[in-house]
Scaffold this active site. Structure first.
Site, short mmCIF file in Angstrom:
data_model
loop_
_atom_site.label_atom_id
_atom_site.label_comp_id
_atom_site.label_asym_id
_atom_site.label_seq_id
_atom_site.Cartn_x
_atom_site.Cartn_y
_atom_site.Cartn_z
N GLN A 52 -32.75 11.85 2.19
CA GLN A 52 -31.89 11.91 1.01
C GLN A 52 -30.41 11.77 1.39
O GLN A 52 -29.64 11.11 0.71
CB GLN A 52 -32.12 13.21 0.23
CG GLN A 52 -33.39 13.18 -0.60
CD GLN A 52 -33.39 12.04 -1.60
OE1 GLN A 52 -32.50 11.91 -2.42
NE2 GLN A 52 -34.38 11.16 -1.51
N GLN A 93 -52.17 14.88 28.47
CA GLN A 93 -53.31 15.51 27.79
C GLN A 93 -53.93 14.59 26.74
O GLN A 93 -55.08 14.19 26.85
CB GLN A 93 -52.87 16.83 27.15
CG GLN A 93 -53.96 17.54 26.35
CD GLN A 93 -53.52 18.92 25.90
OE1 GLN A 93 -53.36 19.83 26.70
NE2 GLN A 93 -53.28 19.06 24.61
N GLU A 103 -46.79 17.48 18.59
CA GLU A 103 -47.01 18.92 18.75
C GLU A 103 -47.82 19.52 17.60
O GLU A 103 -47.54 20.63 17.16
CB GLU A 103 -45.67 19.66 18.89
CG GLU A 103 -44.95 19.41 20.19
CD GLU A 103 -45.76 19.84 21.41
OE1 GLU A 103 -46.39 20.90 21.37
OE2 GLU A 103 -45.78 19.07 22.38
N ARG A 141 -28.76 15.67 -4.14
CA ARG A 141 -29.34 15.05 -2.95
C ARG A 141 -28.98 15.83 -1.69
O ARG A 141 -29.78 15.88 -0.76
CB ARG A 141 -28.78 13.63 -2.79
CG ARG A 141 -29.44 12.63 -3.65
CD ARG A 141 -29.03 11.24 -3.23
NE ARG A 141 -30.20 10.40 -3.27
CZ ARG A 141 -30.18 9.07 -3.39
NH1 ARG A 141 -29.03 8.43 -3.43
NH2 ARG A 141 -31.30 8.39 -3.43
N ARG A 186 -43.02 25.11 19.66
CA ARG A 186 -42.91 25.01 18.19
C ARG A 186 -41.70 25.75 17.68
O ARG A 186 -41.03 25.29 16.75
CB ARG A 186 -44.18 25.53 17.53
CG ARG A 186 -45.31 24.55 17.71
CD ARG A 186 -46.43 24.79 16.72
NE ARG A 186 -47.58 24.01 17.15
CZ ARG A 186 -48.82 24.45 17.17
NH1 ARG A 186 -49.09 25.68 16.76
NH2 ARG A 186 -49.79 23.68 17.58
N LYS A 205 -56.15 33.07 26.72
CA LYS A 205 -55.09 32.66 25.79
C LYS A 205 -53.76 32.35 26.46
O LYS A 205 -52.75 32.11 25.78
CB LYS A 205 -54.90 33.72 24.71
CG LYS A 205 -55.96 33.62 23.64
CD LYS A 205 -55.96 34.83 22.74
CE LYS A 205 -57.12 34.75 21.75
NZ LYS A 205 -57.41 36.07 21.18
#
Lengths: 707, 707
Positions: free
Chosen positions: A451, A198, A481, A390, A342, A332
């Site tokens: 960290q 795409q 994404e 941390r 996601r 949709k």
């Protein structure tokens, strides 16, 4: 029996002592983190099966290989793990028996990924099974797949990753029945290997700018696929570089000079026997990246390349022989894969972060360096408040993110079910939420991993720690994404509408209802108080951004430009909104845990999470006189208090993630704590320890050798 | 003649238009950024010389090579650039003429690095010159060296980097005259190649824990070098992996069972002819790291390995034949190299950041994506406020950090001069400052580079952008030469003493005098106001941390533990103190610039820098009722206003860094803006575009090919 189940004789003594301090049963917390006892059981079962298959693993770490060698290694593993799994009793005996052990979604995905090398006599059986679960094709739940992938292949990808994730599901979702009959079995068996093409070289998230065309030629009943400019070159699809024979190509459908927008096409690009590119196709690898280099991301361009009409995927849109176009009924439909991807990304991030925490916390218990009081013994670096600061917020985020991942996956599954019944009510809410979560979780995970890496000092910079790999994989997700800034702005547009409703006093969706509330006078219990603070910050930021924008509009600036002029403030509002969602979910989750000792430890983590995130946003806690400075100071002290409480359980908490050494791939994070001997062993395998290195022979020896 | 001197026909039109907007002369700003007109002139002169030497460069980007190939390539370049430079007119004619063109420091370093391949007839000349500048050996100013290294070798190091930076200078500083006679010329000529071996596998910054021993054996007049444990293995020295024949070894000096502490020894580890390790020596490469993989960091262990007594470096400490130990007269001699290294690191970071800014800002002017108002043209991504917020604070930091680098280098040079006269008054102040600068600048640079990389979307993740390399090099510096958290705590201990003085009303050193001041009622001019805010935050944090600690002491907790209990707050105080120093220096620098147009643009950058850093610390701006919320809000608006003002000059500002394409190594950052065609060309060179890849032949083809 100690509460920590990982204690073994001969381990590093510091680590063993840490484990004896556990105030909870590590198996109990492992079940909570891994999605329940059954799931934990299954993870261990699969792991045991894998352990029996030594040929799936090997002794040479990926860091000591060239990219081509790693591609070879991981391809071998993909084949072996699929073939290996045919041999397990459960899967050999009976598909339906096998299937009954799993949810329908899991079965579906399992079949996609691991049964493609079946003997042909089983095809019809497989096909039946496929049909039984085809309603759920969207879900492609990757539960077992994930265990195997993580353990055998690792996190840097493999040439068939996009084939599994995108190519096969797209055929299932967007090809019509006849097309599935043609392509699906070949795809499932790996007789064709594909990806999803795409993104273009010059065009990323803005799909409307995509240039590639598929022009219908009535006379031959073909589409002419063409790449009109360099910027229209497809760029980035995984597996495209060297591995794919086919792609799902996203291109502008042109009929009689009319552009009908983007549509998917099934396009052969390489010969299945020779792997030469087809005439009219330019395809190849785009080179190395910051990470994930076992995936061969590629480029693809077409010079008036012809494919038959029926290679357009026609489940939703159609083009007849005569060139008559039929639009899809549900525009949709395409959202569902994206939503699902996601929500999966959140899980992956929680997992990467969990790995980084295991590595850095175990190592911080093993490593002794410096003295708090000069002349006393060197202390475990985990005892330093700065080191806890941390690591422990990242530890708390693991649980917060894993909880958010579960919640959003459930919401996504339910939304997709609703969509299939034509109900898209919650789609906008969920889409906005998933944008925010994607952005916040990927960003914060990569920060916490960084960290953790820095907390391991020099050894954290070595690939022996595996932390550089975890970082580059994690931070990559900030971009792919949906680039994070774009994600936050999409959520902002949603919040902008919600803010307008809040001002109007209109009915609000549950996720944004807090925007219409006032700052509370009564604060409720401890969690209630802290969640109110999150609400205050989110509400303040959203409403402030909104009102600034409205002010500008009143001065005659168009809405779109007024929004753009305050977009930084909007992104900050979007982050606060998302953090509120995560915080709420974490609190809810903790309160649901029945085992008291586990709930106690999770309570401490939740307290740390809430107070830490609030302090990160503390400049907005005192706005509008919401909180006095003394209370902010108390929240700050809460951070340090929670860290102190977590300290004795820290190693046992990361032990509970239940990730084994083989999967962890880190010398620093070893269960047994024998870090130094194994760093030494790891180093011996470096290919630069071979004789006759070119740089020495050609350039250094001629300088140093005595004549 | 346009003010931007980089405009050329045929460039990307968007970029050319940006350049025509320049309100200042790019050559003028280039001189400011690069340390003056003379320096800029010299950079261009060296660059032109290099351009004539095509053999120093090559067409295949490093990303497309294996590690061994890159080591070979960079070793070739080290040799060629040194040999190549002998050919320049200036250097051939007369050493003293040549030397007169440079400062003494520069000459010294230049000789170290580039004249080691001289014809033997020039040795005596060289030796004279060395003696003339030997007082300044500590400085090793790397001005020209840096230009050549950056342009030819790049930023990922080379096998002789530590030889130049540490091995040769240590011989000069710590070997006595006779020893220098033995070793120095060989080292300068590269007949021996060395590194500095201090850090051990189990011991980093805490030198007192180092385990390696050098035990004096009177009977043979030898030291017995021994590695008593695995953790005592020397680990990390650059060049040790494959390239060194010798090391300066730091070990505990033991005479008659008495430990006299750490001392340096000159130790042969590999045979100069065969490169085999000496009997009793185990040495090798420690494998790949997150970055800087052209340096072969190594390990080294000894099994009762013997070296002559006179291989201990004896300029300062001595051991007689009879085993009598003489201690050094000045124990702080060793500090100077470390101070100098840290001040150099600040320059490197400003340079990495400048490169990232060139790449991301040029690309953001070329890249068009998305529409602010739907249906209008796609905009340059540099027009998005969110993108400006990602990039422009980093742009301002380039100048702030470069200024800080210059200041601290001057302070270091002056401090070293004072030390050589026995005056160590300013050493503690400077040491504390250099700790803070090292930590803040490396951290913020790597963060800004990360934002620049993410701001370039997917292409920023590709090695074609060079941004991953810049990030991994930059972030590595957060760890090496003193881990950042340790650095901040060292500064904190200094601030703790200063806070005590402030409470007592004692006399304060200039850098900390603000701690004893009150928050001002009158605010002064614009800069004065903003700097007062920095002072307020730093003072508030330091004094708050101090008072918390004193409270605990009163409750009977020992000072060291009370400090440890508040160490996170101390690190925050140390950061604010350091930022105040950087901010002050930047403002001063801007005000000194004579060219009005250049001063204007620097003023805007300084405004952005000050307001952005203040907003990052804004939770402390309202403490003690110091600022009303409305004023904080104004500072926030100042950030956005400054970004708007910078926008039209942004490309011309990065053009003024005067870094050429060859040095930049980035397809995205090209001067001509022809990004896409060149990304395509770059990709073609990927080795995965060769035929017959093992993973395809062995594993994919057997799946896909039709029987």
């Amino acid at each position: 029996m100690p509460l920590n189940k990982l204690i073994q004789d001969g381990d590093n003594q510091d680590l063993t002592q840490e484990r004896f301090k556990a105030t909870f049963d590590t198996d109990e917390l492992a079940a909570v983190f891994n999605g329940g006892e059954d799931r934990l059981q299954r993870i261990r079962e699969v792991r045991d099966e894998l352990t029996k298959r030594g040929h799936l693993f090997d002794a040479l770490p990926a860091a000591h290989r060239t990219r081509a060698e790693r591609m070879e290694d991981v391809s071998r593993k993909v084949r072996n793990s699929a073939q290996g799994f045919q041999m397990t009793r459960k899967m050999k005996s009976d598909f339906f028996e096998f299937a009954s052990l799993y949810s329908e979604y899991e079965t579906n995905f399992f079949i996609h990924n691991f049964l493609r090398f079946l003997h042909p006599s089983n095809y019809s059986l497989l096909k039946n099974l496929m049909e039984n679960v085809s309603d759920f094709a969207d879900f492609t739940n990757n539960a077992d797949m994930l265990i195997i992938t993580r353990d055998v292949m690792g996190i840097e990808g493999f040439p068939l990753a996009l084939h599994n994730l995108m190519f096969v599901p797209t055929i299932q979702n967007q090809a019509d029945d006849e097309q599935q009959e043609w392509w699906l079995m070949d795809a499932l068996q790996g007789k064709i290997i594909g990806t999803y093409a795409q993104t273009e070289l010059g065009h990323g998230t803005n799909l409307s700018a995509i240039e590639t065309t598929a022009t219908y030629d009535k006379s031959t009943e073909e589409f002419i696929i063409h790449t009109p400019t360099t910027t229209a070159t497809k760029w980035w699809p995984g597996g495209l570089g060297t591995s794919c024979t086919h792609v799902i190509l996203v291109a502008n459908l042109i009929i009689d000079s009319k552009n009908h927008g983007l549509h998917p096409f099934f396009v052969p690009i390489r010969d299945r026997n020779s792997y030469s590119s087809m005439p009219g196709v330019r395809v190849g690898d785009i080179g190395t990246k910051m990470g994930v280099n076992c995936v061969d991301n590629g480029f693809l361009a077409f010079d008036n390349y012809r494919i038959p009409r029926r290679n357009m995927l026609m489940k939703h849109s159609k083009v007849s022989k005569e060139g008559v176009y039929t639009a899809p009924s549900h525009p949709k439909v395409g959202y569902t894969t994206m939503l699902y991807m996601r929500s999966e990304m959140i899980t992956h991030q929680a997992y990467y972060l969990a790995m980084a925490m295991i590595i850095s916390i175990r190592y911080s218990a093993v490593r002794r360096q410096g003295e708090i009081k000069p002349g006393t013994q060197e202390v475990q670096i985990l005892d330093y408040q700065t080191q806890q600061y941390r690591l422990f917020p990242g530890l708390a985020r693991c649980f917060a993110f894993m909880t958010a991942a579960t919640t959003v996956r459930q919401m996504t599954e339910s939304c997709i079910k609703e969509l299939s019944h034509g109900n898209s009510d919650v789609l906008a809410d969920l889409h906005a939420l998933s944008c925010g979560l994607k952005a916040v979780v990927t960003h914060q995970s990569s920060q916490s991993i960084d960290q953790a890496r820095q907390g391991c000092g020099g050894h954290g910079y070595s690939d022996a720690s595996y932390l550089p790999t975890l970082y580059t994989c994690s931070v990559g997700a900030c971009t792919y994404e949906g680039e994070n800034m774009v994600m936050l702005l999409q959520l902002s547009k949603y919040l902008m509408k919600a803010a307008a409703k809040a001002e109007e006093g209109a009915v609000m969706a549950p996720l944004v209802a807090y925007l219409a509330k006032s700052d509370p006078i009564e604060n409720g219990d401890k969690y209630g108080k802290l969640l109110n603070h999150f609400e205050h910050v989110a509400r303040h930021r959203v409403m402030h951004a909104y009102r600034q924008m409205i002010e500008e509009e009143k001065q005659g600036i168009e809405r779109d430009y007024a929004f753009a002029n305050h977009s930084v403030d909007w992104t900050k509002a979007a982050r606060a909104h998302t953090k509120l969602f995560i915080a709420r979910g974490f609190v809810k989750k903790v309160q649901e845990v029945s085992n008291e000792a586990v709930r106690d430890v999770l309570n401490t983590l939740a307290e740390l999470y809430l107070s830490y995130e609030l302090i990160e946003m503390s400049s907005d806690l005192t706005t509008n006189g919401y909180l006095p400075e003394t209370e902010v100071q108390q929240i700050r002290h809460q951070v340090y208090d929670s860290m102190r409480k977590i300290r004795p359980n820290a190693v046992s908490i990361v032990d509970s993630f239940d990730i084994c050494d083989r999967e962890l791939r880190s010398v620093l994070g070893r269960r047994d704590g024998h870090v130094y001997d194994n760093l030494y062993k790891w180093a011996q395998m470096s290919p630069l320890n071979q004789k006759n290195l070119p740089h020495v022979e050609k350039y250094l020896k001629p300088m140093t050798s005595k004549l």
